[in-house]
Motif scaffolding. Structure first.
Motif, PDB file in Angstrom:
ATOM      1  N   TYR A  85      10.150  -4.439  -1.319  1.00 43.80           N
ATOM      2  CA  TYR A  85       9.056  -3.550  -1.698  1.00 43.80           C
ATOM      3  C   TYR A  85       8.289  -2.932  -0.527  1.00 43.80           C
ATOM      4  O   TYR A  85       7.321  -2.207  -0.751  1.00 43.80           O
ATOM      5  CB  TYR A  85       8.066  -4.316  -2.586  1.00 43.80           C
ATOM      6  N   LEU A  92      -1.861  -8.716  -1.622  1.00 39.72           N
ATOM      7  CA  LEU A  92      -0.572  -8.377  -2.229  1.00 39.72           C
ATOM      8  C   LEU A  92       0.340  -9.596  -2.267  1.00 39.72           C
ATOM      9  O   LEU A  92       1.036  -9.833  -3.262  1.00 39.72           O
ATOM     10  CB  LEU A  92       0.087  -7.232  -1.457  1.00 39.72           C
ATOM     11  N   SER A 146      -1.157   2.735  -3.176  1.00 38.09           N
ATOM     12  CA  SER A 146      -0.649   1.779  -4.160  1.00 38.09           C
ATOM     13  C   SER A 146      -1.522   0.535  -4.299  1.00 38.09           C
ATOM     14  O   SER A 146      -1.188  -0.369  -5.069  1.00 38.09           O
ATOM     15  CB  SER A 146       0.769   1.348  -3.759  1.00 38.09           C
ATOM     16  N   SER A 150      -1.808  -1.775  -7.802  1.00 36.51           N
ATOM     17  CA  SER A 150      -1.273  -3.137  -7.704  1.00 36.51           C
ATOM     18  C   SER A 150      -2.284  -4.159  -8.207  1.00 36.51           C
ATOM     19  O   SER A 150      -1.935  -5.090  -8.949  1.00 36.51           O
ATOM     20  CB  SER A 150      -0.897  -3.451  -6.252  1.00 36.51           C
ATOM     21  N   ALA A 202      -1.966  -6.530 -11.526  1.00 30.88           N
ATOM     22  CA  ALA A 202      -2.034  -7.987 -11.384  1.00 30.88           C
ATOM     23  C   ALA A 202      -3.126  -8.592 -12.252  1.00 30.88           C
ATOM     24  O   ALA A 202      -2.934  -9.645 -12.873  1.00 30.88           O
ATOM     25  CB  ALA A 202      -2.258  -8.359  -9.924  1.00 30.88           C
ATOM     26  N   HIS A 224       7.092   1.085  -3.145  1.00 26.42           N
ATOM     27  CA  HIS A 224       5.725   0.718  -3.500  1.00 26.42           C
ATOM     28  C   HIS A 224       5.489   0.895  -5.001  1.00 26.42           C
ATOM     29  O   HIS A 224       4.848   0.054  -5.637  1.00 26.42           O
ATOM     30  CB  HIS A 224       4.737   1.553  -2.700  1.00 26.42           C
ATOM     31  N   PHE A 269       6.988  -1.991  -6.689  1.00 26.54           N
ATOM     32  CA  PHE A 269       6.160  -3.195  -6.607  1.00 26.54           C
ATOM     33  C   PHE A 269       5.124  -3.200  -7.733  1.00 26.54           C
ATOM     34  O   PHE A 269       4.952  -4.204  -8.431  1.00 26.54           O
ATOM     35  CB  PHE A 269       5.464  -3.269  -5.253  1.00 26.54           C
ATOM     36  N   VAL A 270       4.430  -2.073  -7.902  1.00 21.83           N
ATOM     37  CA  VAL A 270       3.423  -1.969  -8.958  1.00 21.83           C
ATOM     38  C   VAL A 270       4.056  -2.243 -10.317  1.00 21.83           C
ATOM     39  O   VAL A 270       3.519  -2.987 -11.145  1.00 21.83           O
ATOM     40  CB  VAL A 270       2.755  -0.586  -8.950  1.00 21.83           C
ATOM     41  N   VAL A 320       4.968  -5.968 -10.715  1.00 20.31           N
ATOM     42  CA  VAL A 320       3.773  -6.786 -10.977  1.00 20.31           C
ATOM     43  C   VAL A 320       3.345  -6.623 -12.430  1.00 20.31           C
ATOM     44  O   VAL A 320       3.001  -7.603 -13.114  1.00 20.31           O
ATOM     45  CB  VAL A 320       2.619  -6.392 -10.028  1.00 20.31           C
TER      46      VAL A 320
END
Length: 403
Positions: free
Chosen positions: A53, A217, A310, A314, A318, A342, A345-346, A349
């Protein structure tokens, strides 16, 4: 009504968030060995965050070691990009760009080279467009820039326009790498357009915020793993890290006014990072910018904005912070400006174990107390962001929608 719902009712009206609950299996204590609250698995091991990521604990979403110049073959790009401020002052950017050869972007090698190429071409494009101010906007971006710019953008999965990625995530370097202190006295940008040290300050504050966000993160990964494992102690530890990191982000954000005046932002920085959707284009009867060799029709592309980073998406994903449906559509428009890793990643999550739902099953616990502290810290960051927007005199309506 739960403590979390009671707290939500007290949220400042300038923060447009609604925390939505979804049904999951209840949890009665985590460490007691009861059934897990969610069948959704954690996104990954934190040791693979960088590879999967592009996330590191030291720099967050920012690049660990951005390139400061491209390989020798791309010297014509280097020569312009690394001297943009002088070329802008002398009004010679267009002359230089119009004499550029069409280089083969496929000669770019590493990921860092592709990323640096996007930054260099983004800055060259902005300088070409805005060299002569609002009245001198061109209709066409020359092929020697437009073709590789469009291709590199496609390779990276981001627009062929200047983004937060170009200004902050890859646009920094150490003054003294041995110190590795991520503060303004030891950082400088690779490229600048017209704002000198104040322009550098504006974007370096973002780099510092990214660095402070790195531990949060990584803690998100730890927190979701703790939810999956039913480990209340580790979840509490992770939430404490997240809250602390967000408060440090605010501390760095507060430094924005130390090195930037509203006058410089308005007169030198804001105009040169605007995209082809800017009012100046419409004032000239232009619907966008034609990318020669790419499209015969004008392309309408937004300029750079910190709202496309991001970090907040994020944290929202989360902590279970869901925006109003009308805002989700609008915020989705900005997701395309995030680098692919990125955005992934979001998304990962958001698909992971729900921290929010797990915490709801632990009323009055230390875990819930620390979860609410995280919510308050994120609200504090958003509220302070609005204060900075006000101080710089930016339009507040859009910021309130975005936040």
């Amino acid at each position: 009504m739960t403590v979390i719902h009671q707290w939500i009712q007290q949220v400042s009206p300038c923060v447009i968030i609604v925390l939505m609950m979804t049904t999951t299996t209840s949890h009665s204590g985590g460490s007691t060995g009861e059934s897990k609250p969610s069948a959704r698995v954690p996104l990954c091991d934190r040791r693979t965050l960088k590879e999967q990521y592009g996330v590191t604990e030291e720099f967050g979403f920012a690049s660990e070691s951005p390139l400061t110049e491209l390989p020798e073959y791309f010297k014509p790009w280097n020569d312009i990009a690394l001297n943009l401020q002088q070329l802008m002052e002398e009004r010679r950017v267009r002359d230089e760009v119009e004499n550029l050869p069409l280089l083969d972007h496929n000669k770019l090698g590493s990921s860092a080279e592709w990323e640096a190429a996007h930054m260099f071409l983004a800055y060259i494009t902005q300088a070409y467009v805005w060299q002569d101010g609002d009245e001198g906007i061109p209709e066409v971006l020359p092929e020697a820039v437009a073709v590789p710019y469009h291709a590199v953008s496609g390779h990276l999965g981001i627009p062929a326009s200047m983004t937060y990625f170009d200004n902050a995530l890859v646009n920094w370097k150490w003054k003294d790498e041995e110190q590795r202190h991520c503060g303004p006295e030891n950082l400088e940008t690779v490229l600048t357009l017209a704002g000198g040290r104040e322009e550098q300050w504006f974007f370096l504050v973002s780099v510092m915020i990214e660095a402070e966000c790195g531990p949060a993160l990584c803690a998100i990964v730890d927190a979701q793993q703790a939810v999956f494992d039913g480990d209340d102690t580790k979840l509490e530890e992770a939430l404490i890290v997240i809250e602390g990191a967000v408060l440090k982000m605010v501390k760095q954000f507060k430094r924005m006014g130390d090195g930037l005046t509203p006058e410089t932002f308005h007169n030198l920085i804001s105009p040169t990072i605007s995209g082809s959707e800017a009012p100046a284009f419409r004032a000239k009867g232009l619907t966008g910018l034609i990318y020669e060799g790419v499209s015969d029709e004008p392309l309408v592309l937004r300029g750079s904005s910190g709202i496309t980073n991001s970090i907040l998406p994020s944290l929202d994903a989360a902590l279970g912070i869901n925006h109003r449906r009308s805002d989700v559509v609008h915020l989705g428009d900005f997701a395309e400006c995030m680098p692919g890793k990125h955005a992934a990643f979001v998304s990962a999550v958001a698909r992971g174990p729900s921290i929010r739902n797990y915490v709801e099953s632990l009323p009055g616990s230390n875990v819930q107390v620390n979860y609410i502290k995280c919510l308050k810290a994120v609200q504090f960051f958003r509220d302070f962001h609005l204060q900075v927007v006000t101080r710089l005199g930016l339009p507040q309506r859009n910021e309130r929608q975005h936040n």
